[in-house]
Design a protein around this motif. Structure first.
Motif, PDB file in Angstrom:
ATOM      1  N   GLU A 257      32.770  54.398   4.866  1.00  0.00           N
ATOM      2  CA  GLU A 257      34.064  54.365   4.178  1.00  0.00           C
ATOM      3  C   GLU A 257      34.696  55.747   4.060  1.00  0.00           C
ATOM      4  O   GLU A 257      35.910  55.911   4.216  1.00  0.00           O
ATOM      5  CB  GLU A 257      33.891  53.756   2.783  1.00  0.00           C
ATOM      6  N   HIS A 258      33.904  56.765   3.787  1.00  0.00           N
ATOM      7  CA  HIS A 258      34.427  58.124   3.615  1.00  0.00           C
ATOM      8  C   HIS A 258      33.953  59.001   4.778  1.00  0.00           C
ATOM      9  O   HIS A 258      33.379  60.064   4.576  1.00  0.00           O
ATOM     10  CB  HIS A 258      33.988  58.703   2.269  1.00  0.00           C
ATOM     11  N   LEU A 259      34.221  58.539   5.961  1.00  0.00           N
ATOM     12  CA  LEU A 259      33.680  59.149   7.172  1.00  0.00           C
ATOM     13  C   LEU A 259      34.027  60.620   7.310  1.00  0.00           C
ATOM     14  O   LEU A 259      33.153  61.459   7.533  1.00  0.00           O
ATOM     15  CB  LEU A 259      34.189  58.388   8.403  1.00  0.00           C
ATOM     16  N   PHE A 260      35.305  60.935   7.210  1.00  0.00           N
ATOM     17  CA  PHE A 260      35.730  62.308   7.485  1.00  0.00           C
ATOM     18  C   PHE A 260      35.692  63.196   6.243  1.00  0.00           C
ATOM     19  O   PHE A 260      35.280  64.345   6.317  1.00  0.00           O
ATOM     20  CB  PHE A 260      37.136  62.311   8.090  1.00  0.00           C
ATOM     21  N   GLU A 261      36.138  62.660   5.085  1.00  0.00           N
ATOM     22  CA  GLU A 261      36.348  63.511   3.918  1.00  0.00           C
ATOM     23  C   GLU A 261      35.297  63.325   2.827  1.00  0.00           C
ATOM     24  O   GLU A 261      35.400  63.937   1.759  1.00  0.00           O
ATOM     25  CB  GLU A 261      37.739  63.244   3.340  1.00  0.00           C
ATOM     26  N   GLY A 262      34.289  62.532   3.097  1.00  0.00           N
ATOM     27  CA  GLY A 262      33.228  62.352   2.112  1.00  0.00           C
ATOM     28  C   GLY A 262      32.442  63.629   1.863  1.00  0.00           C
ATOM     29  O   GLY A 262      32.483  64.582   2.651  1.00  0.00           O
ATOM     30  N   GLU A 263      31.691  63.636   0.767  1.00  0.00           N
ATOM     31  CA  GLU A 263      30.901  64.826   0.406  1.00  0.00           C
ATOM     32  C   GLU A 263      29.967  65.243   1.537  1.00  0.00           C
ATOM     33  O   GLU A 263      29.705  66.441   1.731  1.00  0.00           O
ATOM     34  CB  GLU A 263      30.086  64.531  -0.865  1.00  0.00           C
ATOM     35  N   HIS A 264      29.483  64.274   2.282  1.00  0.00           N
ATOM     36  CA  HIS A 264      28.593  64.561   3.404  1.00  0.00           C
ATOM     37  C   HIS A 264      29.199  64.054   4.713  1.00  0.00           C
ATOM     38  O   HIS A 264      28.481  63.692   5.648  1.00  0.00           O
ATOM     39  CB  HIS A 264      27.229  63.905   3.164  1.00  0.00           C
ATOM     40  N   GLY A 265      30.526  64.010   4.777  1.00  0.00           N
ATOM     41  CA  GLY A 265      31.228  63.488   5.942  1.00  0.00           C
ATOM     42  C   GLY A 265      31.358  64.485   7.083  1.00  0.00           C
ATOM     43  O   GLY A 265      30.783  65.582   7.062  1.00  0.00           O
ATOM     44  N   VAL A 266      32.144  64.100   8.069  1.00  0.00           N
ATOM     45  CA  VAL A 266      32.293  64.899   9.294  1.00  0.00           C
ATOM     46  C   VAL A 266      32.814  66.296   8.989  1.00  0.00           C
ATOM     47  O   VAL A 266      32.282  67.298   9.485  1.00  0.00           O
ATOM     48  CB  VAL A 266      33.227  64.179  10.288  1.00  0.00           C
ATOM     49  N   PHE A 267      33.850  66.402   8.176  1.00  0.00           N
ATOM     50  CA  PHE A 267      34.449  67.714   7.941  1.00  0.00           C
ATOM     51  C   PHE A 267      33.507  68.631   7.172  1.00  0.00           C
ATOM     52  O   PHE A 267      33.430  69.838   7.446  1.00  0.00           O
ATOM     53  CB  PHE A 267      35.776  67.572   7.193  1.00  0.00           C
ATOM     54  N   ALA A 268      32.781  68.083   6.199  1.00  0.00           N
ATOM     55  CA  ALA A 268      31.827  68.899   5.448  1.00  0.00           C
ATOM     56  C   ALA A 268      30.655  69.314   6.320  1.00  0.00           C
ATOM     57  O   ALA A 268      30.179  70.452   6.253  1.00  0.00           O
ATOM     58  CB  ALA A 268      31.329  68.113   4.225  1.00  0.00           C
ATOM     59  N   THR A 269      30.193  68.398   7.154  1.00  0.00           N
ATOM     60  CA  THR A 269      28.998  68.659   7.956  1.00  0.00           C
ATOM     61  C   THR A 269      29.265  69.625   9.110  1.00  0.00           C
ATOM     62  O   THR A 269      28.493  70.557   9.350  1.00  0.00           O
ATOM     63  CB  THR A 269      28.444  67.332   8.513  1.00  0.00           C
ATOM     64  N   TYR A 270      30.371  69.395   9.817  1.00  0.00           N
ATOM     65  CA  TYR A 270      30.632  70.180  11.015  1.00  0.00           C
ATOM     66  C   TYR A 270      31.475  71.431  10.759  1.00  0.00           C
ATOM     67  O   TYR A 270      31.349  72.419  11.483  1.00  0.00           O
ATOM     68  CB  TYR A 270      31.363  69.328  12.062  1.00  0.00           C
ATOM     69  N   PHE A 271      32.351  71.381   9.759  1.00  0.00           N
ATOM     70  CA  PHE A 271      33.352  72.447   9.632  1.00  0.00           C
ATOM     71  C   PHE A 271      33.386  73.083   8.245  1.00  0.00           C
ATOM     72  O   PHE A 271      34.368  73.735   7.886  1.00  0.00           O
ATOM     73  CB  PHE A 271      34.744  71.894   9.980  1.00  0.00           C
ATOM     74  N   GLY A 272      32.321  72.891   7.465  1.00  0.00           N
ATOM     75  CA  GLY A 272      32.258  73.523   6.155  1.00  0.00           C
ATOM     76  C   GLY A 272      33.395  73.114   5.236  1.00  0.00           C
ATOM     77  O   GLY A 272      33.783  73.865   4.332  1.00  0.00           O
ATOM     78  N   GLY A 273      33.935  71.920   5.451  1.00  0.00           N
ATOM     79  CA  GLY A 273      35.020  71.436   4.609  1.00  0.00           C
ATOM     80  C   GLY A 273      36.372  72.033   4.921  1.00  0.00           C
ATOM     81  O   GLY A 273      37.343  71.800   4.188  1.00  0.00           O
ATOM     82  N   ARG A 274      36.479  72.755   6.024  1.00  0.00           N
ATOM     83  CA  ARG A 274      37.752  73.410   6.384  1.00  0.00           C
ATOM     84  C   ARG A 274      38.548  72.520   7.334  1.00  0.00           C
ATOM     85  O   ARG A 274      38.181  72.372   8.501  1.00  0.00           O
ATOM     86  CB  ARG A 274      37.486  74.772   7.042  1.00  0.00           C
ATOM     87  N   TYR A 275      39.634  71.958   6.846  1.00  0.00           N
ATOM     88  CA  TYR A 275      40.517  71.136   7.659  1.00  0.00           C
ATOM     89  C   TYR A 275      41.862  71.037   6.963  1.00  0.00           C
ATOM     90  O   TYR A 275      41.974  71.296   5.753  1.00  0.00           O
ATOM     91  CB  TYR A 275      39.932  69.737   7.882  1.00  0.00           C
ATOM     92  N   ASN A 276      42.898  70.685   7.695  1.00  0.00           N
ATOM     93  CA  ASN A 276      44.252  70.592   7.152  1.00  0.00           C
ATOM     94  C   ASN A 276      44.670  69.129   7.146  1.00  0.00           C
ATOM     95  O   ASN A 276      45.132  68.606   8.162  1.00  0.00           O
ATOM     96  CB  ASN A 276      45.212  71.438   7.992  1.00  0.00           C
ATOM     97  N   ARG A 277      44.497  68.471   6.011  1.00  0.00           N
ATOM     98  CA  ARG A 277      44.767  67.036   5.900  1.00  0.00           C
ATOM     99  C   ARG A 277      46.231  66.719   6.178  1.00  0.00           C
ATOM    100  O   ARG A 277      46.547  65.764   6.902  1.00  0.00           O
ATOM    101  CB  ARG A 277      44.383  66.551   4.507  1.00  0.00           C
ATOM    102  N   ASP A 278      47.113  67.507   5.589  1.00  0.00           N
ATOM    103  CA  ASP A 278      48.542  67.236   5.751  1.00  0.00           C
ATOM    104  C   ASP A 278      48.960  67.332   7.210  1.00  0.00           C
ATOM    105  O   ASP A 278      49.763  66.521   7.699  1.00  0.00           O
ATOM    106  CB  ASP A 278      49.367  68.205   4.906  1.00  0.00           C
TER     107      ASP A 278
END
Length: 461
Positions: free
Chosen positions: A231-252
């Motif tokens: 359900e929280h694939l990309f933005e979850g606490e342990h999702g893609v962005f946290a795992t691969y990119f240290g939580g750095r992404y531009n949602r907007d």
């Protein structure tokens, strides 16, 4: 639920499921069709000139299974999963597949997966294939340019499997919920480190898109069978962005104009079969030797000014000047610059056992010296490289490699891509006739008119 509370997987799944040919901007339609033609051509060429594909094709043949989809050039009919694997492996083999303006390759994951599923399903009209590929390209571009990449993960496969799953899910007619499940399942196949790209001695770098193409098909088929995702694939606490990119992404930025601006329209197509980050140095070298009619024997030294990523293509210098494998040759800047200096161009034919041993090319490569220049480091877009040629008589010529053929400033036309396709198809392990090559190129150019896209594969398989 407010849009801000919905993980990006939900937004992207909605977008992909709703993508329709009739609502695509013309530039997105053209990009999808060009990528289909370009990718099929590169697959054909790889079948005939890259030894690394033989192990993949042999394994696919050994495993057998239902005759659902075609292994291009070889003609075998195998399950969609293994056809996607084989064709995906060949799609990146020559490093001749398309790329985004920010680097990395999407079509080598998307197109083989999409065609494998289209054959399994049957009766897929050209307009549906275009919509599926355009959706996958858009997902890839939006993710690629808006994550905090540190050049540690191989984004072509880490993100390519989501792009491929988007395209295959669209072809299977998955709804929003199932599409989100497909993307979640695809995360199990999202992987690949940059050492695969930067290291020497392995042919895995040539084959990596096979894994993301196969993963994409597997994800979509499992979602279609009722397997659920995350359900929280990309933005979850342990999702893609946290795992691969240290939580750095531009949602907007990822969501900006979603459903209206299909960013696959930015796709670039290569004139030369080598890693795209080498093309500015190749361009500069060709310009210098051509403008001054220089022979290798006139040259004392070729200085290539390099940033951090260019420098990866120069280390270890001895190996990069005389690469041991065809795969390494396409990522070895001193060798590629030497080919450009000797041939005044770079062709598929330059990457053969004989080509790696060409004494004039090896002589030129020994004259290539990398010069560090931090101003050329890769941020979002890689700055063009600079080459300085010093002659025995003391004269010096310097050139920045700009504009590169196939860049936004000098894009390849349909005519350019058709010529490239013809050259690639002629290099296949079992080359189609000239008439079939011409018909296939015309078919891709007018793909929206086809009632069944498998007609295109039947001409080439």
């Amino acid at each position: 639920m407010p849009a801000s509370d919905v993980d990006l997987v939900g937004h992207l799944a909605d977008h992909v499921a709703a993508t329709a040919y009739e609502r695509l901007p013309p530039v997105a339609v053209e990009a999808a069709k060009k990528s289909i033609l370009d990718t099929l051509g590169v697959i054909l060429a790889a079948s005939g000139v890259e030894p690394a594909v033989r192990g993949v094709v042999d394994l696919v043949r050994e495993t057998g299974g239902r005759p659902e989809s075609t292994v291009l050039a070889f003609g075998d009919r195998v399950p969609a999963l293994t056809a996607a694997f084989a064709n995906g492996a060949m799609a990146h083999c020559l490093d001749f597949d398309d790329q985004t303006p920010w680097g990395q390759h999407s079509a080598s994951s998307i197109v083989p997966a999409a065609f494998a599923v289209a054959e399994r399903r049957g009766g897929v009209p050209g307009r549906e294939m275009i919509a599926a590929v355009a959706a996958g390209q858009d997902v890839f571009a939006r993710l690629r340019r808006n994550v905090g990449w540190r050049k540690d993960w191989n984004l072509s496969t880490v993100l390519g499997v989501f792009a491929g799953a988007s395209a295959t899910g669209r072809l299977l007619g998955l709804g929003r919920e199932q599409m989100a499940h497909a993307l979640g399942i695809a995360s199990m196949q999202s992987s690949g480190v940059m050492e695969v790209v930067a290291g020497t001695g392995s042919n895995l770098r040539a084959l990596y898109a096979g894994f993301s193409a196969k993963g994409a098909v597997l994800a979509a088929l499992l979602a279609d069978k009722g397997v659920t995702g995350v359900e929280h694939l990309f933005e979850g606490e342990h999702g893609v962005f946290a795992t691969y990119f240290g939580g750095r992404y531009n949602r907007d930025a990822i969501l900006a104009d979603l459903g209206h601006d299909y960013q696959g329209s930015t796709t670039l197509y290569k004139l030369w079969p080598s890693v795209g980050t080498s093309h500015s140095h190749i361009k500069a070298t060709i310009d210098i030797v051509s403008a001054h009619d220089l022979a290798v024997e006139d040259i004392n030294e070729i200085r290539v000014h390099v940033g951090d990523y260019h420098d990866l293509m120069c280390r270890p210098l001895t190996s990069r000047r005389a690469p041991a494998t065809l795969v390494d040759a396409k990522f070895s800047l001193p060798f590629l610059v030497a080919v450009a200096a000797v041939r005044r161009g770079v062709r598929v034919a330059d990457f053969s056992v004989e080509g790696l041993r060409d004494p004039r090319v090896l002589l030129a490569a020994r004259k290539v010296v990398p010069v560090a220049d931090p101003a050329l480091d890769w941020k979002l877009e890689l700055p063009p490289g600079r080459v300085e040629v010093i002659l025995h008589d003391g004269r010096r010529f310097s050139q920045v490699g700009h504009p590169v053929p196939g860049s936004p400033e000098a894009p390849l036309t349909w005519g350019d891509l058709m010529r490239k396709f013809s050259d690639c198809a002629a290099a296949a392990v079992s080359p189609p006739t000239e008439r079939r090559i011409e018909r296939a190129a015309c078919m891709a150019h007018h793909l929206e008119e086809l009632d069944d896209v498998t007609e295109l594969l039947r001409l080439l398989g």
